[in-house]
Design a protein around this motif. Sequence first.
Motif, short mmCIF file in Angstrom:
data_model
loop_
_atom_site.label_atom_id
_atom_site.label_comp_id
_atom_site.label_asym_id
_atom_site.label_seq_id
_atom_site.Cartn_x
_atom_site.Cartn_y
_atom_site.Cartn_z
N GLY A 22 0.82 -1.21 0.00
CA GLY A 22 0.00 0.00 0.00
C GLY A 22 0.85 1.25 0.00
N ALA A 23 0.20 2.36 -0.28
CA ALA A 23 0.85 3.68 -0.18
C ALA A 23 -0.23 4.69 0.16
CB ALA A 23 1.51 4.05 -1.50
N LEU A 24 0.11 5.62 1.02
CA LEU A 24 -0.84 6.70 1.32
C LEU A 24 -0.55 7.87 0.38
CD1 LEU A 24 -0.80 6.55 5.22
CD2 LEU A 24 -2.76 6.06 3.73
N LEU A 25 -1.59 8.37 -0.26
CA LEU A 25 -1.41 9.45 -1.24
C LEU A 25 -1.84 10.78 -0.64
CD1 LEU A 25 -2.85 7.70 -4.44
CD2 LEU A 25 -0.50 7.69 -3.57
N LYS A 26 -1.07 11.84 -1.04
CA LYS A 26 -1.39 13.19 -0.54
C LYS A 26 -2.65 13.71 -1.22
CE LYS A 26 2.99 14.26 -1.56
NZ LYS A 26 4.26 14.90 -1.76
N ASP A 27 -2.85 13.27 -2.48
CA ASP A 27 -3.96 13.80 -3.28
C ASP A 27 -4.17 12.84 -4.45
OD1 ASP A 27 -5.90 15.46 -4.10
OD2 ASP A 27 -4.63 17.23 -4.37
N LEU A 28 -5.23 13.07 -5.20
CA LEU A 28 -5.44 12.29 -6.41
C LEU A 28 -5.59 13.29 -7.55
CD1 LEU A 28 -5.85 9.28 -7.29
CD2 LEU A 28 -8.31 9.75 -7.24
N THR A 29 -4.43 13.74 -8.04
CA THR A 29 -4.45 14.76 -9.09
C THR A 29 -4.59 14.08 -10.45
OG1 THR A 29 -2.08 14.64 -9.36
CG2 THR A 29 -2.90 16.21 -7.72
N GLU A 30 -4.77 14.90 -11.49
CA GLU A 30 -4.81 14.38 -12.86
C GLU A 30 -3.52 13.61 -13.16
OE1 GLU A 30 -6.27 17.86 -15.11
OE2 GLU A 30 -5.74 16.63 -16.88
N GLU A 31 -2.41 14.18 -12.65
CA GLU A 31 -1.10 13.57 -12.89
C GLU A 31 -0.99 12.20 -12.19
OE1 GLU A 31 1.95 16.12 -11.40
OE2 GLU A 31 3.52 14.85 -12.28
N THR A 32 -1.51 12.14 -10.94
CA THR A 32 -1.46 10.86 -10.20
C THR A 32 -2.19 9.79 -10.99
OG1 THR A 32 -1.88 12.23 -8.23
CG2 THR A 32 -1.82 9.85 -7.91
N VAL A 33 -3.38 10.13 -11.49
CA VAL A 33 -4.18 9.16 -12.23
C VAL A 33 -3.45 8.76 -13.51
CG1 VAL A 33 -6.34 8.84 -13.48
CG2 VAL A 33 -6.37 9.93 -11.24
N ALA A 34 -2.88 9.75 -14.21
CA ALA A 34 -2.18 9.44 -15.47
C ALA A 34 -0.99 8.51 -15.20
CB ALA A 34 -1.72 10.73 -16.13
N ASP A 35 -0.23 8.79 -14.13
CA ASP A 35 0.93 7.94 -13.80
C ASP A 35 0.49 6.52 -13.47
OD1 ASP A 35 2.53 10.09 -14.20
OD2 ASP A 35 2.97 10.48 -12.08
#
Length: 459
Positions: free
Chosen positions: A319-332
Amino acid sequence: MLAPEEIQALSRTVRGPVLTPDSAEYAAETFAFNAAVVHRPDVVLGAEDARDVAAGVRWAAQCGLPVAVQATGHGADSEVQGGLLISTRRLQALQIDPAARTARVGAGVKWRSLLEASVPHGLVGLHGSSTDVGVVGYTVGGGLPVLGRAHGFAADHVRSMEVVTADGALRRIDAEAEAELFALMLGGKGNFGIVTELEFSLFPLGEFYGGGIIYPGADAAAILAAFRQWLPTLPEDASPSISLLRLPDMEFVPAPLRGQFVVHLRFAAAAGREEGDRLLAPMRAVSTPLMDTAGPMDYLDVDQIHMDPADPLPFTDAGALLKDLTEETVADLLALAGEGTDCPLLLVEIRPLGGALARAGALPNAVSGRDAAFLLFLLGFKMPPIAEAVQASIRSILAAMAPHSTGYTLVNFHGEPGDEADRARAWSPAVYEWMRAAKSSYDPGNVLRFGHAITGVPA
Ligand SMILES: Cc1cc2nc3c(=O)[nH]c(=O)nc-3n(C[C@H](O)[C@H](O)[C@H](O)COP(=O)(O)OP(=O)(O)OC[C@H]3O[C@@H](n4cnc5c(N)ncnc54)[C@H](O)[C@@H]3O)c2cc1C
């Protein structure tokens, strides 16, 4: 190597079975839900009661053996090699107090049994995605509930517990009696003692709307974009999550979905049909679902929301905790796990946190991750011929997510414990340092050192 007299000394002091690798029942007693993990302790004790647990810990300390604990094996992220394994599955005490809205359960009780007893009183506990998981193992790991955004972590709602500490003493602790130990036990995941009984709050069950929508994987980018826009419109008592699923051709998968790549939106809300439908409407419009089971739900069908496998499987996870779910996060993420990639993972899941999960509970505890916005959870089969590809995929997704991550995980979703630096990531740095300092006084001999074990600060 243990002498037969040492094994007999334990057998004489306990009511439950004491089994060694040559015993016929050893394999069944050590069996884990995660079938990739085969525990090989020197001795397994099938505890019949709290006194057995205490006697086991005292005996192990005398023999210089470390002690592990297992209820169901859902959290078997690494093998127990040597030492004493205490199996708690016989500890099935279960009491509901409808007036006080509390439950008291033995260490072997699963969430399903708790719900079967509490739902007739109009009460529910803060279980996670599968009710086959053990109440205690889940809660000492913090416990991220299906309705977490409404109520917070399960550990935030524990009233008291009975615990056997590393010195073999059986203690009843709460926010007043041994407050620090009580706080450490809630999120510290078995590093400070073995719980034999847990008392916690239940919540009134009003209207409940739940289920899932399964879409074609080819629409993943549009669905995740819509998901990002949709989240801020939801009230705290609505908890969604979303997964990219590569479903195997196996019986636990509904026949029309076998072998397919799909997106699975899960939704749970304290709502009636009209309100639930209204909240879900934007996500129903984004793509044509292959399956839509969301609607007013009988609470005992709650496992249908996530549709986790009910039977043991060999798996590995991270697992990993994410700071946010930006457009870039989703694309990556989609670049490594989306349509057209050779991602071998069964599940790539995003659970929004926030709401009550972001607020500290009424009492201090060792739960971490309140500052994160999302949990990313990855899971794949750990078996030939794909085991290596699964590990490689987990590594590359975690590396790609590193810039979007807080750097930490939740211990219940950390996956295989690695070296000390890796295990430290299962908690936030402040909680980890507190736990390290405390470990030296509560478990100076490091008796409880399996799994997500922390090491005390050297004296
Ligand atoms: C299908 C599935 C769905 C899940 N969903 C969620 C979810 O939604 N939310 C969430 O937070 N987690 C979830 N988990 C993770 C789960 O909560 C942890 O793996 C938890 O540790 C399982 O507890 P267990 O007792 O069932 O497992 P076990 O493998 O028996 O125990 C795992 C560990 O829990 C600790 N433990 C168990 N019993 C005791 C005890 N009596 N005293 C002290 N420590 C103890 C020990 O460290 C032990 O090694 C899920 C896991 C699976 C496999």
